[in-house]
Design a protein around this motif. Structure first.
Motif, PDB file in Angstrom:
ATOM      1  N   TYR A  30      -4.190   8.390   9.163  1.00 43.31           N
ATOM      2  CA  TYR A  30      -5.617   8.663   9.023  1.00 43.31           C
ATOM      3  C   TYR A  30      -6.417   7.469   8.512  1.00 43.31           C
ATOM      4  O   TYR A  30      -7.623   7.572   8.368  1.00 43.31           O
ATOM      5  CB  TYR A  30      -5.827   9.863   8.087  1.00 43.31           C
ATOM      6  N   ILE A  31      -5.730   6.379   8.177  1.00 47.03           N
ATOM      7  CA  ILE A  31      -6.447   5.207   7.660  1.00 47.03           C
ATOM      8  C   ILE A  31      -5.908   3.914   8.260  1.00 47.03           C
ATOM      9  O   ILE A  31      -4.760   3.835   8.686  1.00 47.03           O
ATOM     10  CB  ILE A  31      -6.382   5.113   6.103  1.00 47.03           C
ATOM     11  N   TYR A  58     -11.259   5.158   8.922  1.00 49.53           N
ATOM     12  CA  TYR A  58     -10.535   6.345   8.507  1.00 49.53           C
ATOM     13  C   TYR A  58     -11.067   7.558   9.239  1.00 49.53           C
ATOM     14  O   TYR A  58     -12.200   7.552   9.722  1.00 49.53           O
ATOM     15  CB  TYR A  58     -10.610   6.555   6.991  1.00 49.53           C
ATOM     16  N   PRO A 105     -11.477  11.593   8.458  1.00 44.13           N
ATOM     17  CA  PRO A 105     -11.279  12.639   7.452  1.00 44.13           C
ATOM     18  C   PRO A 105     -10.220  13.641   7.924  1.00 44.13           C
ATOM     19  O   PRO A 105     -10.218  14.043   9.087  1.00 44.13           O
ATOM     20  CB  PRO A 105     -12.653  13.287   7.337  1.00 44.13           C
ATOM     21  N   ASN A 106      -9.330  13.984   7.008  1.00 46.45           N
ATOM     22  CA  ASN A 106      -8.203  14.846   7.356  1.00 46.45           C
ATOM     23  C   ASN A 106      -8.619  16.306   7.207  1.00 46.45           C
ATOM     24  O   ASN A 106      -9.034  16.741   6.129  1.00 46.45           O
ATOM     25  CB  ASN A 106      -7.038  14.510   6.426  1.00 46.45           C
ATOM     26  N   ASN A 150     -12.402   4.853  -5.031  1.00 44.09           N
ATOM     27  CA  ASN A 150     -12.197   5.824  -3.950  1.00 44.09           C
ATOM     28  C   ASN A 150     -11.251   5.305  -2.860  1.00 44.09           C
ATOM     29  O   ASN A 150     -11.413   5.588  -1.682  1.00 44.09           O
ATOM     30  CB  ASN A 150     -13.541   6.246  -3.343  1.00 44.09           C
ATOM     31  N   LEU A 196      -2.464   0.327  -1.528  1.00 45.96           N
ATOM     32  CA  LEU A 196      -1.272   0.846  -0.867  1.00 45.96           C
ATOM     33  C   LEU A 196      -0.322  -0.272  -0.466  1.00 45.96           C
ATOM     34  O   LEU A 196       0.844  -0.036  -0.209  1.00 45.96           O
ATOM     35  CB  LEU A 196      -1.667   1.662   0.367  1.00 45.96           C
ATOM     36  N   LEU A 212       4.816   5.916  -3.838  1.00 48.63           N
ATOM     37  CA  LEU A 212       4.097   6.901  -4.645  1.00 48.63           C
ATOM     38  C   LEU A 212       4.379   6.750  -6.140  1.00 48.63           C
ATOM     39  O   LEU A 212       3.510   6.945  -6.962  1.00 48.63           O
ATOM     40  CB  LEU A 212       4.479   8.305  -4.159  1.00 48.63           C
ATOM     41  N   ASP A 268       5.685  10.160   0.299  1.00 48.25           N
ATOM     42  CA  ASP A 268       4.328   9.869   0.755  1.00 48.25           C
ATOM     43  C   ASP A 268       4.260   9.603   2.262  1.00 48.25           C
ATOM     44  O   ASP A 268       3.226   9.239   2.782  1.00 48.25           O
ATOM     45  CB  ASP A 268       3.672   8.747  -0.061  1.00 48.25           C
ATOM     46  N   PHE A 304     -10.703   9.866  -1.250  1.00 47.95           N
ATOM     47  CA  PHE A 304      -9.360   9.395  -0.922  1.00 47.95           C
ATOM     48  C   PHE A 304      -8.314  10.314  -1.536  1.00 47.95           C
ATOM     49  O   PHE A 304      -8.400  10.673  -2.705  1.00 47.95           O
ATOM     50  CB  PHE A 304      -9.157   7.968  -1.409  1.00 47.95           C
ATOM     51  N   SER A 360      -4.389  10.312  -0.314  1.00 47.50           N
ATOM     52  CA  SER A 360      -3.134   9.565  -0.392  1.00 47.50           C
ATOM     53  C   SER A 360      -2.925   8.791   0.901  1.00 47.50           C
ATOM     54  O   SER A 360      -3.688   8.938   1.850  1.00 47.50           O
ATOM     55  CB  SER A 360      -1.960  10.514  -0.620  1.00 47.50           C
ATOM     56  N   ARG A 361      -1.845   7.989   0.922  1.00 39.93           N
ATOM     57  CA  ARG A 361      -1.527   7.182   2.100  1.00 39.93           C
ATOM     58  C   ARG A 361      -1.400   8.042   3.358  1.00 39.93           C
ATOM     59  O   ARG A 361      -2.016   7.758   4.376  1.00 39.93           O
ATOM     60  CB  ARG A 361      -0.202   6.449   1.869  1.00 39.93           C
ATOM     61  N   SER A 362      -0.616   9.109   3.293  1.00 33.55           N
ATOM     62  CA  SER A 362      -0.348   9.900   4.491  1.00 33.55           C
ATOM     63  C   SER A 362      -1.473  10.875   4.813  1.00 33.55           C
ATOM     64  O   SER A 362      -1.681  11.209   5.968  1.00 33.55           O
ATOM     65  CB  SER A 362       0.963  10.647   4.330  1.00 33.55           C
ATOM     66  N   CYS A 363      -2.203  11.344   3.793  1.00 36.30           N
ATOM     67  CA  CYS A 363      -3.292  12.297   4.040  1.00 36.30           C
ATOM     68  C   CYS A 363      -4.603  11.596   4.352  1.00 36.30           C
ATOM     69  O   CYS A 363      -5.469  12.172   4.988  1.00 36.30           O
ATOM     70  CB  CYS A 363      -3.504  13.207   2.843  1.00 36.30           C
ATOM     71  N   GLY A 364      -4.770  10.388   3.899  1.00 35.55           N
ATOM     72  CA  GLY A 364      -6.018   9.668   4.122  1.00 35.55           C
ATOM     73  C   GLY A 364      -7.139  10.219   3.262  1.00 35.55           C
ATOM     74  O   GLY A 364      -6.949  10.457   2.076  1.00 35.55           O
ATOM     75  N   TYR A 365      -8.276  10.471   3.903  1.00 36.29           N
ATOM     76  CA  TYR A 365      -9.447  10.985   3.195  1.00 36.29           C
ATOM     77  C   TYR A 365      -9.677  12.458   3.505  1.00 36.29           C
ATOM     78  O   TYR A 365      -9.366  12.916   4.602  1.00 36.29           O
ATOM     79  CB  TYR A 365     -10.688  10.192   3.593  1.00 36.29           C
TER      80      TYR A 365
END
Lengths: 230, 150
Positions: A86-87, A133, A135-136, A194, A198, A208, B21, B104, B106-111
């Motif tokens: 997603y990013i 990105y 949005p999820n 925000n 990573l 993590l 993650d 934000f 996390s890495r895998s979930c994004g925003y």
């Protein structure tokens, strides 16, 4: 005839003794080379060549202080774009790692190889750019748009500790091939607002639990400065 | 010594390669939760037969179900979503307006997108008697944000 034989016997015994004693003296007088070893991490340019989204370079150096301890430094630069589900973001910056290696390998006469463990303190200063990105959201009732903010987070820093395992082998005279793996633990970071660091240059992917792992394949040259008795 | 190093390396790689993650397990963009109450007895929930629930020019989310609460997504490309709710062939419209904010995760979930300053811009009152906003900030799916009395 017997006298001649006896004489021959004594001469040969004497001869073996003298040769043996010379060998003994040789082992005592083996000299070990102390100097500065400078090299590069060959995996990083190779990686840059095959992967358009990564550019990196790392210079390594060490200096022998005592018989088993080496002061070690790594200097590097990284420009890497990471694409996640997603990013998409770009990490750009430089780093320095400083510490020491302890050589745990007992060399044979005349060999200069190493199997070592080491400790490093790492520091990096870098920028993160959030390229895009999405949005999820669960489900497909409303489909989100991919946004391209290109937000740049400048002057971010990170400090960490590394535990290193590795080996160095002298292939030609004074030319060393090395491989090492490091386990990294983040100590402190200046995080973007925000977003999250990573990926950090030198530290690599930040997992993590704030740990990381690094691999090095080095080619280095030893500049001898002085020779010390063992 | 060499054997142990290989063993340690293999162990480290296997542990690190399956980090959690890699998979998104955190909650992401929340949906709007609506709960139906009795207009005559405003502390009691009251089930409603919903013929259909849909956002403007989209397909149905609920069809011919008797429920006391619904979960409906909000449009995260615009600052308003128009919903139509039909009960016993009577249609009502609610136009929700809100501000969007991307946070934000996390890495895998994004925003994820959260909705702030939720308001009802306009609504019709054919079967819906009254609407109450319990929480004007929608950041999770745990409690009802809107109460509808009928």
């Amino acid at each position: 005839m017997t006298q001649q034989h006896i004489l021959l016997f004594f001469i040969s015994v004497l001869f073996t003794f003298t040769t043996n004693s010379q060998e003994l003296q040789d082992t005592i007088k083996v000299k070990e080379v102390y100097g500065i070893r400078i090299g590069i991490d060959i995996s990083k340019p190779i990686n840059s060549f095959f992967n358009n989204e990564t550019k990196g370079l790392e210079v390594v150096g060490d200096f022998r202080i005592t018989r088993n301890y080496y002061a070690a430094v790594e200097l590097g630069f990284l420009d890497k774009t990471t694409n996640e589900d997603y990013i998409n973001f770009t990490t750009k910056g430089s780093y320095i790692k400083a510490g020491f290696n302890y050589n745990a390998y007992k060399n044979w006469k005349g060999m200069n190889n190493e199997i070592y463990v080491g400790l490093r303190y790492g520091f990096s200063i870098f920028n993160q750019t959030l390229n895009s990105y999405t949005p999820n959201v669960n489900g497909t009732y409303f489909i989100p748009e991919t946004l391209q903010p290109a937000t740049e987070f400048k002057d971010l820093t990170a400090q960490w500790i590394e535990f290193v395992f590795g080996m160095k082998v002298e292939t030609f005279n004074n030319l060393y091939l090395g491989v090492s793996v490091s386990l990294n633990k983040m100590v402190n970071t200046k995080e973007p607002e925000n977003f999250k660091n990573l990926h950090v240059p030198g530290f690599n992917r930040v997992f993590l639990n704030n740990t990381g792992v690094g691999f090095n394949y080095t080619l280095s040259y030893l500049i001898p400065i002085l020779k010390k008795n063992k | 010594m060499k054997k142990y190093i290989t063993l340690i390396l293999v162990l480290i790689i296997t542990i690190l390669s399956c980090e959690k993650d890699d998979i998104c397990i955190d909650t992401t963009t929340p949906s709007l939760i609506i709960r139906f109450y009795d207009n005559d007895n405003q502390t009691e929930t009251k089930q409603v037969l919903l013929d259909s629930v849909w956002a403007n020019s989209k397909e149905n989310i609920y069809k011919n179900q008797t429920l006391d609460s619904i979960i409906i997504p909000l449009d995260l490309t615009q600052n308003n979503t128009l919903y139509k709710l039909t009960s016993n062939s009577i249609e009502d419209e609610i136009n929700f307006t809100y501000d969007r904010k991307d946070i934000f995760v996390s890495r895998s979930c994004g925003y994820k997108t959260i909705f702030e300053n939720l308001q009802i811009d306009s609504n019709t009152s054919n079967w819906i008697k009254n609407i109450n906003i319990n929480n004007s900030t929608i950041e999770n799916d745990t409690a009802a944000h809107i109460t509808i009395f009928h």
